[in-house]
Design an enzyme around this catalytic site. Structure first.
Site, mmCIF file in Angstrom:
data_model
loop_
_atom_site.group_PDB
_atom_site.id
_atom_site.type_symbol
_atom_site.label_atom_id
_atom_site.label_comp_id
_atom_site.label_asym_id
_atom_site.label_seq_id
_atom_site.Cartn_x
_atom_site.Cartn_y
_atom_site.Cartn_z
ATOM 1 N N ALA A 128 2.998 7.148 4.075
ATOM 2 C CA ALA A 128 3.564 6.880 4.340
ATOM 3 C C ALA A 128 3.439 4.841 2.971
ATOM 4 O O ALA A 128 2.581 5.248 2.154
ATOM 5 C CB ALA A 128 3.711 5.704 5.445
ATOM 6 N N GLN A 129 4.170 4.593 3.179
ATOM 7 C CA GLN A 129 4.513 3.422 2.380
ATOM 8 C C GLN A 129 5.088 1.864 3.139
ATOM 9 O O GLN A 129 5.532 1.961 3.416
ATOM 10 C CB GLN A 129 5.681 3.563 1.418
ATOM 11 C CG GLN A 129 4.991 2.159 0.315
ATOM 12 C CD GLN A 129 5.579 3.313 -1.447
ATOM 13 O OE1 GLN A 129 5.194 4.485 -1.879
ATOM 14 N NE2 GLN A 129 7.018 3.146 -1.701
ATOM 15 N N ALA A 170 1.141 -0.920 -0.246
ATOM 16 C CA ALA A 170 -0.307 0.055 -0.441
ATOM 17 C C ALA A 170 0.758 1.304 -0.270
ATOM 18 O O ALA A 170 1.478 1.080 0.468
ATOM 19 C CB ALA A 170 -1.013 -0.295 1.768
ATOM 20 N N SER A 171 0.363 2.375 -0.337
ATOM 21 C CA SER A 171 0.787 3.761 -0.465
ATOM 22 C C SER A 171 -0.001 4.949 -0.320
ATOM 23 O O SER A 171 -1.044 4.966 -1.170
ATOM 24 C CB SER A 171 1.759 3.920 -2.522
ATOM 25 O OG SER A 171 2.376 4.735 -1.823
ATOM 26 N N ALA A 172 0.463 5.375 1.023
ATOM 27 C CA ALA A 172 -0.260 6.632 1.228
ATOM 28 C C ALA A 172 0.173 7.173 1.572
ATOM 29 O O ALA A 172 1.217 8.165 0.907
ATOM 30 C CB ALA A 172 -1.354 6.056 2.608
ATOM 31 N N ASP A 190 -10.499 3.948 15.341
ATOM 32 C CA ASP A 190 -11.154 3.639 13.821
ATOM 33 C C ASP A 190 -11.082 1.736 13.596
ATOM 34 O O ASP A 190 -10.249 1.508 12.701
ATOM 35 C CB ASP A 190 -9.679 4.164 12.964
ATOM 36 C CG ASP A 190 -9.655 4.231 11.724
ATOM 37 O OD1 ASP A 190 -11.755 4.453 11.373
ATOM 38 O OD2 ASP A 190 -9.095 5.228 10.875
#
Length: 526
Positions: free
Chosen positions: A191-192, A186-188, A348
């Site tokens: 961060a990755q 995942a990549s946000a 969350d």
């Protein structure tokens, strides 16, 4: 689910309430500075209007000092560079919404324009957009709904960039890892995440902070904070909204989000909670490898499984109703117990952060957002829980008045009637689940889980409180949203469970009939 059952669940999940902000996070353990906004937000009726002419030289001096300090913190390069990037983002957004020749004029949607601008501005503003989306007690409905669409999914950085961060933080990769998958999971914006294997054989995931993100956040959040200070200075009436205080808390919390040591600490504390309460056979959280964790790299055990509402989970639950019931009741009981016994709670719990592990346990992941409970809010929610469980809507109105900041005397009888309508709406929420048989004979499932519907219900509750002259703290909205998540999960995975009467459901944070072993006592009359 019957209304009484929904109220019971709501009661169970509202035992505590307080999220200081995204602790970044809402569990944050972003320890001290939190958004206890309601306690500082009272607005006396007919308060004299203050103007900028009323400002003293000392106040002006304080403003200048704050601006200088913020500029110094941002650094000499970040400010000018970010200003240029902001100019490009604004011009691109302007062109996007500029009327096209020969085409009919469309109504201007300022929330949509702002959301588009935030996404172009990148990491900081995406996080701010998510903050708006999760704060219906602070922001107008149309902005909350629009920022639900604010995406925190970005194009992955080249492996060479991520590799350099890992090497700078942990040393040569070959010294620690058997391998690190160059393709991210995942990549946000901040961060990755990459899969990896330690030299000792354990499968792990690496959460790697994108380079330069801390400087970017400092510059952007410094600008937001200074803008709030200046706005309050020239329009003193804005001080009633605690705008600069909110901006300051956001700034502190989001900077803490770039410190993965804090998130690691949250994760380990939740694992300790599971161990201390004998729950490690029912649930788990990733083990943290502290020796390979720094402020910018978080190394955690890789949990194998699927999302709580993945098609595979739904398919299994449709074939074995007992399994679905056990999963969601376990998740609900453990989460509600943590709310009562821990100093913070996971704030969350959307389906992506709850897993059905391959070994049958419930996996809790992503402890970047946690919440805390102030004493005032805790006492008020205790009263609210009791009123909820007995269907005493006027009592709920009284409890909410004790929790929030009131601008005027509240008609609690009418307020109670308004709350009852919202509770009926919550009880009527439905999820669309489709189960079928594939050609090979296996069961398949799909789910339409409408995040907007959950948000709308929460906004309706906020609207009712504001219509009755109240302003609720942000943490209350966050906790209620978690309760709506669990209500939806029960309808999908265990539709026949009545949380008010099922002995397996631990209302009040009690498991196996035993009260939680802590100093706080929550009394729920069911």
């Amino acid at each position: 689910m019957k209304l009484s059952a929904c109220l019971g669940l709501f009661s169970c999940l509202m035992l505590t309430s307080s999220h200081a902000f995204i602790l970044p996070h809402t569990a944050t353990s972003r320890q001290s500075s939190r958004l206890h906004m309601a306690e500082s937000q009272s607005s006396p009726r007919r308060r004299p209007t203050k103007t900028v002419q009323d400002r003293t030289p000392r106040e002006f001096q304080s403003l200048v000092q704050d601006i200088i300090k913020t500029a110094v913190d941002a650094g000499p390069r970040a400010g000018p560079a970010r200003t240029f990037q902001a100019y490009l983002a604004v011009s691109q957004t302007f062109r996007e919404f500029l009327p096209r020749p020969g085409q009919p004029l469309e109504p201007v949607s300022f929330p949509k324009i702002l959301r588009s601008l935030f996404e172009r501005l990148g990491a900081t503003y995406i996080k701010l957009g998510q903050f708006i989306a999760s704060s219906p007690t602070l922001f107008p409905k149309e902005y909350v709904l629009e920022f639900q669409k604010c995406l925190d999914s970005t194009d992955p950085l080249d492996w060479a960039v991520i590799e350099k961060v890992i090497v700078d933080e942990l040393g040569p990769i070959s010294n620690t890892f058997e391998y690190v998958d160059k393709k991210p999971l995942a990549s946000a914006s901040i961060a990755q995440v990459h899969a990896a294997k330690l030299k000792t054989g354990e499968d792990v995931v690496l959460k790697v902070q994108k380079p330069g993100i801390d400087s970017l956040l400092k510059a952007d959040l410094g600008f937001v904070y200074v803008a709030a200070l200046i706005l309050e200075f020239i329009s003193p009436d804005w001080e009633r909204t605690s705008l600069s205080a909110v901006a300051g808390d956001i700034r502190v919390s989001m900077m803490e989000e770039t410190d993965f040591v804090t998130e690691a600490k949250n994760t380990e504390e939740f694992r300790d909670f599971l161990l201390e309460n004998g729950l490690i056979q029912q649930a788990t959280a990733p083990r943290v490898y502290q020796e390979f964790t720094t402020k910018k790299v978080l190394t955690m055990e890789r949990l194998r499984g699927v999302s709580l509402l993945d098609e595979e989970t739904i398919a299994k639950a449709s074939k074995d109703s007992t399994m679905g019931t056990d999963i969601i009741i376990t998740a609900l009981n453990i989460w509600s117990l943590s709310v009562v016994t821990m100093p913070w709670f996971h704030a969350d719990v959307h389906a992506g952060n709850l897993m059905l592990c391959e070994d049958g346990r419930v996996g809790f992941i992503d402890f970047g957002i946690v919440g805390r409970v102030s004493k005032k809010t805790y006492n008020a929610v205790n009263e609210l829980s009791t009123a909820l469980a007995s269907g005493d809507y006027e009592g709920m109105a009284e409890a909410l008045c004790n929790m929030g900041a009131a601008d005027e005397k509240v008609d609690k009888v009418q307020f109670g009637k308004d709350i009852e309508r919202v509770m009926d709406r919550i009880g009527g929420m439905q999820a669309d689940v489709t189960v079928g048989i594939a050609e090979d004979g296996t069961t398949t499932g799909s789910l339409d889980l409408d995040e907007t519907e959950i948000t709308n219900v929460l906004l309706e509750l906020v609207e009712v409180t504001e219509d009755n002259g109240l302003k609720l703290p942000r943490e209350f909205g966050l906790l209620v949203k978690q309760s709506l998540y669990f209500d939806r999960y029960i309808k999908i995975l265990a539709p026949n469970v009545d949380v008010m009467s099922d002995s397996r459901v631990a209302l009040g944070g009690k498991l196996n009939g035993e009260p939680p072993s802590n100093k706080r006592e929550v009394v729920i009359d069911v």
